[in-house]
Design a protein around this motif. Structure first.
Motif, mmCIF file in Angstrom:
data_model
loop_
_atom_site.group_PDB
_atom_site.id
_atom_site.type_symbol
_atom_site.label_atom_id
_atom_site.label_comp_id
_atom_site.label_asym_id
_atom_site.label_seq_id
_atom_site.Cartn_x
_atom_site.Cartn_y
_atom_site.Cartn_z
ATOM 1 N N SER A 1 0.859 -1.190 0.000
ATOM 2 C CA SER A 1 0.000 0.000 0.000
ATOM 3 C C SER A 1 0.895 1.241 0.000
ATOM 4 N N GLY A 2 0.279 2.388 -0.265
ATOM 5 C CA GLY A 2 1.054 3.630 -0.294
ATOM 6 C C GLY A 2 1.786 3.909 1.006
ATOM 7 N N GLY A 3 1.081 3.682 2.112
ATOM 8 C CA GLY A 3 1.693 3.935 3.418
ATOM 9 C C GLY A 3 2.882 3.017 3.657
ATOM 10 N N GLN A 4 2.707 1.752 3.246
ATOM 11 C CA GLN A 4 3.810 0.789 3.396
ATOM 12 C C GLN A 4 4.989 1.183 2.518
ATOM 13 N N LYS A 5 4.695 1.609 1.273
ATOM 14 C CA LYS A 5 5.771 2.030 0.369
ATOM 15 C C LYS A 5 6.567 3.173 0.974
ATOM 16 N N GLN A 6 5.848 4.148 1.532
ATOM 17 C CA GLN A 6 6.555 5.308 2.066
ATOM 18 C C GLN A 6 7.400 4.919 3.282
ATOM 19 N N ARG A 7 6.916 3.956 4.071
ATOM 20 C CA ARG A 7 7.715 3.531 5.219
ATOM 21 C C ARG A 7 8.966 2.778 4.755
ATOM 22 N N VAL A 8 8.836 2.007 3.678
ATOM 23 C CA VAL A 8 10.025 1.353 3.116
ATOM 24 C C VAL A 8 11.001 2.418 2.597
ATOM 25 N N ALA A 9 10.437 3.449 1.947
ATOM 26 C CA ALA A 9 11.289 4.511 1.403
ATOM 27 C C ALA A 9 12.060 5.209 2.529
ATOM 28 N N ILE A 10 11.409 5.376 3.675
ATOM 29 C CA ILE A 10 12.092 5.986 4.821
ATOM 30 C C ILE A 10 13.211 5.056 5.302
#
Lengths: 222, 255
Positions: free
Chosen positions: B150-159
């Motif tokens: 999901s978008g939220g998961q993607k952004q946490r991976v990006a962090i």
């Protein structure tokens, strides 16, 4: 009108050998074409690097703007004037490879440019150099997108390879013509030759479809 | 805000133009170690451009930006590529559109930087990556591909990917703007944890509640200038600039 396919049946060994040579010539020139295409395609990514961009563009313009047959004859009949005598097979592969490279370069360039700009930004932001970002992040993604158009190019190359029969290479077309020259059965032999080309191109097409399906299933192609 | 140490980010009179349009008009600011600076302002005010200048994704025409005591860009000239790459390793960047590498697994997304750039051995890099995934609450997604998140998961991976380089400062470019509303919280939570741990952060965001809670300094931008800056209580409680007030009124009445 009666059709007599006896010369085809009697010449199956020669036709089979010719088909193998066609596969060899095509595969070798595709490899060469891909190598050239990758270099030229990357060279044409950035118009600001004028010299590289200009040279690569001139190459693509000349190759795409002149007949393949003329290019092959230049290599095979033209170069000997400078005492450059290349073996026929080598000439055929070189000619087809140079020709194919121009088309592959456009496939390469299109695929690389279709990769989201954010990918390069993310890679550079980590601290990668341009070359590292290209090698590790951009090109692996672009290669997946190149596969369908490269398939078309491969099929075009199989058909175009019939021209190398004029350089004395004993490919499928050449073997067919040899059979015709003794049997005078043009229609039957050309039909058989066409059928074998069709078999080669549709097999290639089938294999490429399978690869594409696999990649899609792996989520690598959107 | 006085600090005995040098600021991590120091921008002086930064000017950036796109054609005739001046996006940044002599902007100066500093981010001290462990400080969280949040940039707010209407769209088109130059927030993202300013952030992108801080790792030379955009090159300002004039002024200078110094990161970790190294001059990144001065008078329109960026430091040579080698030094630039080394400096970027110390600056983590998180994008609005995540920009995860779709052909690499989550684990490889996080380890590709340390392994290729810091020459960290695979086992060590992967152990560190798993610890980071644990931290952002995605330990079970190590082998997943970005396309399945999901978008939220993607952004946490990006962090996590940015943190894996052990940066000295993190830049966030509207990290929650591309997310569905119900996924914003999980990303902000990770950012709050980072702030609490003392990470130096420069954040462009529209999340006013987050800015109020986490920021040490809020900078308000409008028309390519910083029109006001100060602690969140001051900016949100008693803004002195009328344009700040009208911006905040518009944003806060909407939510």
């Amino acid at each position: 009108m009666d059709l007599d396919f006896t010369p085809v049946w009697e010449g199956w060994r020669e036709l089979g050998h010719g088909a193998l040579v066609t596969i060899e010539v095509t595969s070798a020139s595709l490899l060469l074409g891909c190598a050239i295409g990758l270099l030229i395609g990357i060279a044409r990514l950035e118009p600001k690097r004028r010299l590289i961009y200009g040279a690569a563009s001139a190459y693509v313009t000349c190759i795409r703007g002149t007949p393949l047959l003329v290019q092959l004859f230049l290599l095979f009949f033209g170069l000997p004037q400078f005492n450059i005598l290349l073996p026929a097979f080598f000439c055929g592969v070189l000619g087809l490879g140079l020709y194919s490279g121009a088309y592959v370069s456009e496939i390469v360039r299109g695929a690389i440019q279709s990769i989201d700009r954010g990918q390069m930004e993310a890679a550079r932001s980590l601290g990668m150099s341009y070359v590292q970002a290209m090698r590790i992040i951009i090109i692996p993604q672009a290669v997946v997108r190149m596969i369908p158009p490269l398939g078309n190019e491969f099929i075009a190359l199989i058909k175009n390879s019939a021209l190398v029969s004029l350089l004395t290479i004993t490919d499928l077309m050449h073997e067919g013509q040899k059979i015709i020259s003794v049997s005078y059965r043009s229609l039957e032999v050309y039909l058989a030759v066409a059928a074998i080309y069709l078999l080669l191109t549709s097999t290639t097409n089938f294999i490429l479809r399978r690869i594409e399906t696999r990649l899609r299933a792996g989520g690598l192609v959107q | 805000m006085t600090s005995p140490q040098q600021p991590i980010v120091l921008a002086r009179d930064v000017v950036k133009r796109f054609g005739d349009h001046t996006v940044l008009d002599r902007v100066s600011f500093a981010v001290d170690p462990s400080q969280v600076v949040v940039i707010i302002g209407p769209s088109g005010s130059g927030k993202s451009t300013l952030l992108r200048c801080c790792n030379a994704l955009e090159v300002p025409e004039a002024g200078s930006i110094t990161i970790c005591d190294t001059v990144l860009v001065k008078d329109g000239v960026v430091i040579p590529d080698r030094a630039l790459n080394a400096l970027r390793m110390q600056v983590g960047m998180v994008f609005q559109s995540f920009n995860l590498f779709p052909h690499l697994s989550v684990l490889d997304n996080i380890t590709v930087g340390p392994r290729t750039l810091r020459k960290v051995p695979r086992a060590e890099a992967e152990a560190a990556a798993r610890a980071l995934l644990e931290k952002v609450g995605l330990a079970e997604k190590a082998d997943a591909y970005p396309g399945t998140l999901s978008g939220g998961q993607k952004q946490r991976v990006a962090i996590a990917r940015a943190l894996a380089m052990k940066p000295r400062v993190m830049l966030f470019d509207e990290p929650t703007s591309a997310l569905d509303p119900e996924l914003v919280g999980e990303v902000l939570q990770v950012m709050k944890t980072l702030a609490r741990e003392g990470m130096t952060m420069l954040i462009v965001t529209h999340e006013m509640g987050f800015a109020r809670e986490v920021a040490d300094v809020v900078m308000v931008m409008d028309g390519g200038r910083i029109i006001e800056q100060g602690p969140p209580e001051q900016i949100f409680g008693a803004p002195s600039n009328p344009r700040t007030r009208s911006f905040l009124d518009a944003v806060i009445s909407r939510t």
